[in-house]
Scaffold this motif. Sequence first.
Motif, mmCIF file in Angstrom:
data_model
loop_
_atom_site.group_PDB
_atom_site.id
_atom_site.type_symbol
_atom_site.label_atom_id
_atom_site.label_comp_id
_atom_site.label_asym_id
_atom_site.label_seq_id
_atom_site.Cartn_x
_atom_site.Cartn_y
_atom_site.Cartn_z
ATOM 1 N N GLN A 237 34.448 49.545 31.221
ATOM 2 C CA GLN A 237 33.559 49.201 30.122
ATOM 3 C C GLN A 237 33.363 47.689 30.080
ATOM 4 O OE1 GLN A 237 35.825 51.587 30.037
ATOM 5 N NE2 GLN A 237 35.568 53.012 28.311
ATOM 6 N N THR A 266 28.817 51.103 29.251
ATOM 7 C CA THR A 266 29.251 51.515 27.916
ATOM 8 C C THR A 266 30.445 52.443 28.004
ATOM 9 O OG1 THR A 266 27.085 51.230 26.903
ATOM 10 C CG2 THR A 266 28.546 52.825 25.874
ATOM 11 N N ASN A 267 30.410 53.385 28.943
ATOM 12 C CA ASN A 267 31.530 54.287 29.161
ATOM 13 C C ASN A 267 31.339 54.997 30.494
ATOM 14 O OD1 ASN A 267 33.967 55.655 28.548
ATOM 15 N ND2 ASN A 267 33.395 55.725 26.378
ATOM 16 N N SER A 484 33.805 53.432 23.573
ATOM 17 C CA SER A 484 32.576 52.938 24.197
ATOM 18 C C SER A 484 32.338 51.497 23.779
ATOM 19 C CB SER A 484 31.384 53.800 23.764
ATOM 20 O OG SER A 484 31.512 55.113 24.271
#
Length: 603
Positions: A237, A266-267, A484
């Motif tokens: 991330q 983000t993830n 996230s």
Amino acid sequence: MEETFMDNCVVHVNKPTNTNYSASSRHTTNAKSTANEPIDLSCSGVLIHPSKGLVLTSGIVFTEFVKHRPRIYSQFATKPYRHHWFEPGGTTPKNIRYYSPKDLDFFKVEVGVAKRNHAKTRNSSKTFTVFDAELIVLWKCEDLAEEIQRLFPANDNWHFAEEVPGHDGKPSQRGKTTKTWDDDKHFVEPVGMSSLTKDETVENFVSWMAMLKIKNMDDYVTKIRKPLLHSSSSLHQGDPLYLCGTPFGSMCPSVFLNSVSKGIVTNTSGPGNVMIITDARCMPGSEGGGVYIIPRNGSPRKRRLVGMIVAPLCWKANEWIGLSLACSIKSVLDSLKALVHWDGNSEPIVYEDAIMRGSHMSNIEQSMHGVVLVRVGAVWGSGVILERSEGIIVTCYHVIKNAKKNKVQVRVDHPHQQWLSAEVIFAAGPHSTYDLAFLKLQNSENKTVLHGLPSACMQHYQKGAPVYVVGHALIGPSTTMLPSVTSGVMSKVITIGHQPVMLQSTCAVHSGASGGALVCANTGALLGIISSNSRDTDTGASFPHVNFSIPMTVIQPVLQQYLSNKDSSVFHELSRHDSEVKALWRLEETSNTRRVVEDKSKL
């Protein structure tokens, strides 16, 4: 940077009107399409091996041409394709679904490849050349399909592209028809995930890929540099990403060809991080484009292809998402290898793994260690560890308001995931100025492994400063996904009496992020606690990039008092009625708010 993304292209697929074609055989819910209506679709692609004219792209543009259910290849069968391209590594999947060209209705494929600057002439405004191409194979990436099914269940009402209202007021499968591909020959439209079937009994093409081969290439195409490949297993991330695609490529490729957006990871999810979620934006038609990572302090020319754009991730029920979904390039190629016969003349695939990370990455990692998942029954949100020795966590009141006997569950993700019990020691209440609650972990043995975040001071509140939001957004506690991360800037600091009372950022904030952390990208300091994003009261649609946080300068003084005397009544200071601050948080414009609100932030 245009020259550095020469390995991307636009793919155009169409069916002429005079083709013998059975509209009833297509897997689509677009009842308006008929046998006499032309089908013109576009997406993006990557020249995975320019010298051989091989293009990787999304399979969604071929959904209109599928005549029957896919073939299933077994690992004990003869491999149906022979290519002298590269030598695969890893394990072969037991079964893989695929279509050969003869399984599809008649269609025509064209690939638009950008010209190099020296190939353009004064007498031509065109920045690309169109080549005929052929479909080699259409196949399903099973690992990606499993992750999509696991993380985006149908009952959560996910939508992978913005639907366009039809004439009957219902979502239409096809957007407004616009032109053109080349010299006004066709009327065409951009394609997004909305072209996919909603009939769960037939194949869903979100996770399908296609390999094309360009015919009769010019020399300049064969000399385009083959992209360097990067394994997504080393992604974390916060890693910066570039997305390159051609949105609305059927309209005017000279304008949209190889458009670039930038964001962060983000993830990730699945084996080898097969699924990549990023806050870099992409539009319909970008599917099949490249996802690149650039080493720190490296030139964009040293970019590495780490994934392929799958879809814009647009809606979850009425919540606008505004993220993008991608698939690991290694997973794409590993799933392809089962269908291809390789020989000793094949080229080995080489994946880079190491990423040089800067100070931002250590700040993000520290922030992720300090953010927890808070669960009350079926409701979940986020929380931030403020004091690790005492096990003090701050979250939002609306996350824990239904807690029975003031008991909640907290999941800590570092150094390993574990669920802990916590007690609500303060809840602000529904009519409080600030939407806050404080928790205390009950198991003292686990407090030594907690990671708290350093709090910010006034100097950190600068308009335009880069920030991150860290929280357990969108994906619930039934998975083991880590928090996230989305990126943006501090868009505004609202103050009353020279004191910050509200922070606004451009990071994407979604359901589940409430109680999460707003973090200064440069220092890693905790700026505020995520409280809400904005919502259209008429339609119920949310706007994730307009969101609000409670400044830590509001929370920190009260927390220090509690740590000194262990008297939880000091938190009631946060419930003190302040009509001006309360009006601001309700977004109510009054004569008092106009008089007292200050904006002292400087760019």
